[in-house]
Design a protein around this motif. Structure first.
Motif, PDB file in Angstrom:
ATOM      1  N   ALA A   1      32.653  74.363  15.497  1.00 11.92           N
ATOM      2  CA  ALA A   1      32.758  73.202  16.399  1.00 11.92           C
ATOM      3  C   ALA A   1      33.388  71.987  15.723  1.00 11.92           C
ATOM      4  O   ALA A   1      33.960  71.119  16.402  1.00 11.92           O
ATOM      5  N   ASP A   2      33.294  71.899  14.392  1.00 13.74           N
ATOM      6  CA  ASP A   2      33.836  70.749  13.673  1.00 13.74           C
ATOM      7  C   ASP A   2      35.321  70.904  13.328  1.00 13.74           C
ATOM      8  O   ASP A   2      35.917  69.976  12.771  1.00 13.74           O
ATOM      9  N   VAL A   3      35.908  72.028  13.645  1.00 14.61           N
ATOM     10  CA  VAL A   3      37.301  72.268  13.289  1.00 14.61           C
ATOM     11  C   VAL A   3      38.216  71.673  14.365  1.00 14.61           C
ATOM     12  O   VAL A   3      38.111  72.025  15.537  1.00 14.61           O
ATOM     13  N   PRO A   4      39.128  70.772  13.992  1.00 12.92           N
ATOM     14  CA  PRO A   4      40.027  70.168  14.986  1.00 12.92           C
ATOM     15  C   PRO A   4      41.067  71.161  15.482  1.00 12.92           C
ATOM     16  O   PRO A   4      41.440  72.107  14.784  1.00 12.92           O
ATOM     17  N   THR A   5      41.547  70.942  16.685  1.00  9.05           N
ATOM     18  CA  THR A   5      42.613  71.778  17.242  1.00  9.05           C
ATOM     19  C   THR A   5      43.967  71.344  16.689  1.00  9.05           C
ATOM     20  O   THR A   5      44.112  70.258  16.116  1.00  9.05           O
ATOM     21  N   PHE A   6      44.964  72.195  16.866  1.00 10.92           N
ATOM     22  CA  PHE A   6      46.338  71.793  16.557  1.00 10.92           C
ATOM     23  C   PHE A   6      46.719  70.572  17.380  1.00 10.92           C
ATOM     24  O   PHE A   6      47.333  69.626  16.874  1.00 10.92           O
TER      25      PHE A   6
END
Length: 333
Positions: free
Chosen positions: A244-249
């Motif tokens: 959930a903490d990983v940002p999208t491109f």
């Protein structure tokens, strides 16, 4: 150089109705058939990747919920981005006791000229889930976000990016498409193909590649020990759950999304009775607590299609990916 674009696989299937009730055959007429011996359930790669994770998760859920009278035996047949397994399965027509996990490589690998077997040589059973691509680096990597990585790739095109599918297949397309959307020459990405996501993680941890790309679901456990970091995920919005903490491109200024669908197929000319049994079994499995818990833990999204719907979807994917590979200069003549 490719123009900036978003290659979302979700749009190709938007018009399809994901109704469990709309089966391709009459369940009432064919309900008496069931497997009479253990079902071989093949992951066309080494342990640890997306196909392997799907096979073992489905098999465990069916066993735990006592949905079938026989076991679904997980079998790994690695090689050629899936082509070795497909060649074996392709020689086993009319076998009602064999299944295999599938995803975009069943379209991409043949289109790039690396397999003479394509989706038309097998029987669609059901599409199950949607996953997303995720880009990983070692925890001590100097790259703090996806733009750091792409800037470094611009300066040094020889930087190696590893993936668990063959050149011209799913992981390659995912990272090349993202690079193209970020302004790089997508065809110049130095993609290194490994035999499954597990081998990607081993080489990334060992510092043999600069970054790795894999499915978000299969990678979530790899992030737990702190040896790896995730730079970007290919969903349109952040994924609830372990990543959930990983940002999208998109959040990082790269206009790019990429969906990874996964499903189940069988040998060519399976009986109508067997197809109906398996598609209905998988539909019931998705309603069980065991499946829902595993799905949420892996960050998957249910995306069920029955055999008929899945077959139409595969044809649409063929058209879509033909265009994508042509844009990248990877479409076989």
């Amino acid at each position: 150089m490719l123009p900036r674009k978003t290659w979302s696989l979700r749009s190709a299937a938007a018009a399809l109705t994901l109704s469990i009730a709309a089966v391709g055959f009459s369940s009432a007429v064919l309900a008496d058939w069931e497997p009479s011996k253990p079902v071989e359930f093949i992951a066309p790669a080494n342990p640890g990747g997306g196909w392997d994770t799907l096979v073992r998760t489905v098999s465990n859920s069916i066993r735990a919920e006592e949905l079938a009278p026989v076991n679904f035996a997980a079998i790994n047949i690695p090689g050629g981005g899936g082509s070795v397994a497909w060649a074996q399965i392709g020689r086993d027509e009319k076998n009602d006791h064999k299944l295999f996990a599938t995803s975009p490589p069943i379209i991409l690998v043949p289109l790039s000229g690396r397999s003479r077997f394509d989706h038309n040589d097998f029987t669609p059973i059901a599409r199950l889930i949607t996953d997303y691509s995720i880009v990983l680096v070692r925890a001590d990597s100097p790259y703090q976000n996806i733009n750091d990585l792409f800037d470094a790739m611009k300066k040094d095109p020889s930087m190696s990016i590893g993936g668990g599918s063959a050149a011209g297949s799913m992981d390659h397309i995912a990272i090349a498409g993202a690079a193209g959307a970020a302004g790089l020459d997508a065809s110049s990405v130095n993609y290194i193909a490994f035999s499954g996501g597990g081998e990607v993680m081993t080489n990334l941890r060992g510092g043999h590649i600069a970054a790795g790309i894999s499915g978000a679901g299969e990678s979530s456990a790899q992030l737990e020990d702190g040896m790896l970091r995730a730079l970007a995920v290919s969903s349109s919005e952040r994924i609830p759950g372990p990543v959930a903490d990983v940002p999208t491109f998109v959040e990082q200024g790269v206009d790019y999304t990429f969906d990874i669908w996964r499903g189940v197929m069988g040998p060519k000319d399976m009986s109508a009775e067997a197809v109906t049994y398996y598609q209905d079994l998988l539909a019931r499995m998705q309603e069980t607590d065991n499946w829902k818990q595993s799905r949420d833990r892996l960050g998957w999204y249910d995306a069920y299609q029955n055999s008929e719907e899945f077959g139409k979807f595969l044809d649409e994917q063929y058209t879509l990916f033909s265009t994508v590979l042509k844009d990248l200069g990877l479409l076989a003549n």
